[in-house]
Design a protein around this motif. Structure first.
Motif, PDB file in Angstrom:
ATOM      1  N   LEU A  96       7.101  -4.538   8.222  1.00 24.18           N
ATOM      2  CA  LEU A  96       6.774  -3.426   7.333  1.00 24.18           C
ATOM      3  C   LEU A  96       8.049  -2.966   6.639  1.00 24.18           C
ATOM      4  N   LEU A  97       8.083  -3.098   5.322  1.00 26.69           N
ATOM      5  CA  LEU A  97       9.237  -2.668   4.535  1.00 26.69           C
ATOM      6  C   LEU A  97       8.921  -1.313   3.921  1.00 26.69           C
ATOM      7  N   GLU A 114      -0.143 -14.765  -0.406  1.00 27.44           N
ATOM      8  CA  GLU A 114      -1.216 -13.803  -0.643  1.00 27.44           C
ATOM      9  C   GLU A 114      -0.585 -12.499  -1.105  1.00 27.44           C
ATOM     10  N   THR A 115      -1.110 -11.919  -2.152  1.00 29.23           N
ATOM     11  CA  THR A 115      -0.635 -10.594  -2.558  1.00 29.23           C
ATOM     12  C   THR A 115      -1.847  -9.682  -2.694  1.00 29.23           C
ATOM     13  N   HIS A 116      -1.702  -8.473  -2.208  1.00 29.01           N
ATOM     14  CA  HIS A 116      -2.754  -7.459  -2.303  1.00 29.01           C
ATOM     15  C   HIS A 116      -2.086  -6.176  -2.749  1.00 29.01           C
ATOM     16  N   SER A 160      14.163  -2.868  -0.416  1.00 25.40           N
ATOM     17  CA  SER A 160      13.796  -3.980   0.461  1.00 25.40           C
ATOM     18  C   SER A 160      12.637  -4.770  -0.121  1.00 25.40           C
ATOM     19  N   ARG A 161      11.675  -4.062  -0.704  1.00 25.28           N
ATOM     20  CA  ARG A 161      10.531  -4.749  -1.317  1.00 25.28           C
ATOM     21  C   ARG A 161      10.995  -5.565  -2.516  1.00 25.28           C
ATOM     22  N   LYS A 162      11.919  -5.010  -3.298  1.00 24.94           N
ATOM     23  CA  LYS A 162      12.471  -5.774  -4.418  1.00 24.94           C
ATOM     24  C   LYS A 162      13.258  -6.976  -3.920  1.00 24.94           C
ATOM     25  N   ASP A 174       0.854  -1.177   0.000  1.00 29.11           N
ATOM     26  CA  ASP A 174       0.000   0.000   0.000  1.00 29.11           C
ATOM     27  C   ASP A 174       0.899   1.238   0.000  1.00 29.11           C
ATOM     28  N   LEU A 175       0.318   2.397   0.219  1.00 29.97           N
ATOM     29  CA  LEU A 175       1.108   3.627   0.166  1.00 29.97           C
ATOM     30  C   LEU A 175       2.095   3.761   1.321  1.00 29.97           C
ATOM     31  N   ASP A 176       1.898   2.990   2.383  1.00 31.06           N
ATOM     32  CA  ASP A 176       2.799   3.037   3.533  1.00 31.06           C
ATOM     33  C   ASP A 176       4.024   2.157   3.340  1.00 31.06           C
TER      34      ASP A 176
END
Length: 80
Positions: free
Chosen positions: A51-52, A77-79, A57-59, A30-32
């Motif tokens: 929380l990344l 699960e991906t959202h 880090s997300r990559k 999300d945006l956070d």
């Protein structure tokens, strides 16, 4: 803190969880940032959510999931 230092801190947290036997079971962007859910197959060990905030880090975590060729224990699960 520099951008690399922030990424390195988050990468170390991810690596520590993986060394403890956790696997990625869900990713919610999300945006956070990205909330990554980790679960452990050991009885009595509770799941962890990390929380990344940095894009690197997300990559990094998605590279671990998809490019490593490791099949997850449970469907991820991906959202978005």
């Amino acid at each position: 803190m520099s951008a690399y230092a922030e990424f390195d801190k988050e990468r170390q947290e991810i690596d520590a969880l993986l060394r403890q036997g956790y696997v990625v079971t869900g990713i919610h962007e999300d945006l956070d940032g990205a909330r990554v859910k980790f679960a452990n197959s050991k009885p009595g060990v509770s799941p962890v959510e990390l929380l990344l905030l940095t894009a690197d880090s997300r990559k990094y975590v998605t590279t671990l999931v998809f490019a490593a060729g490791v099949r997850p224990v449970a469907p991820i699960e991906t959202h978005i």
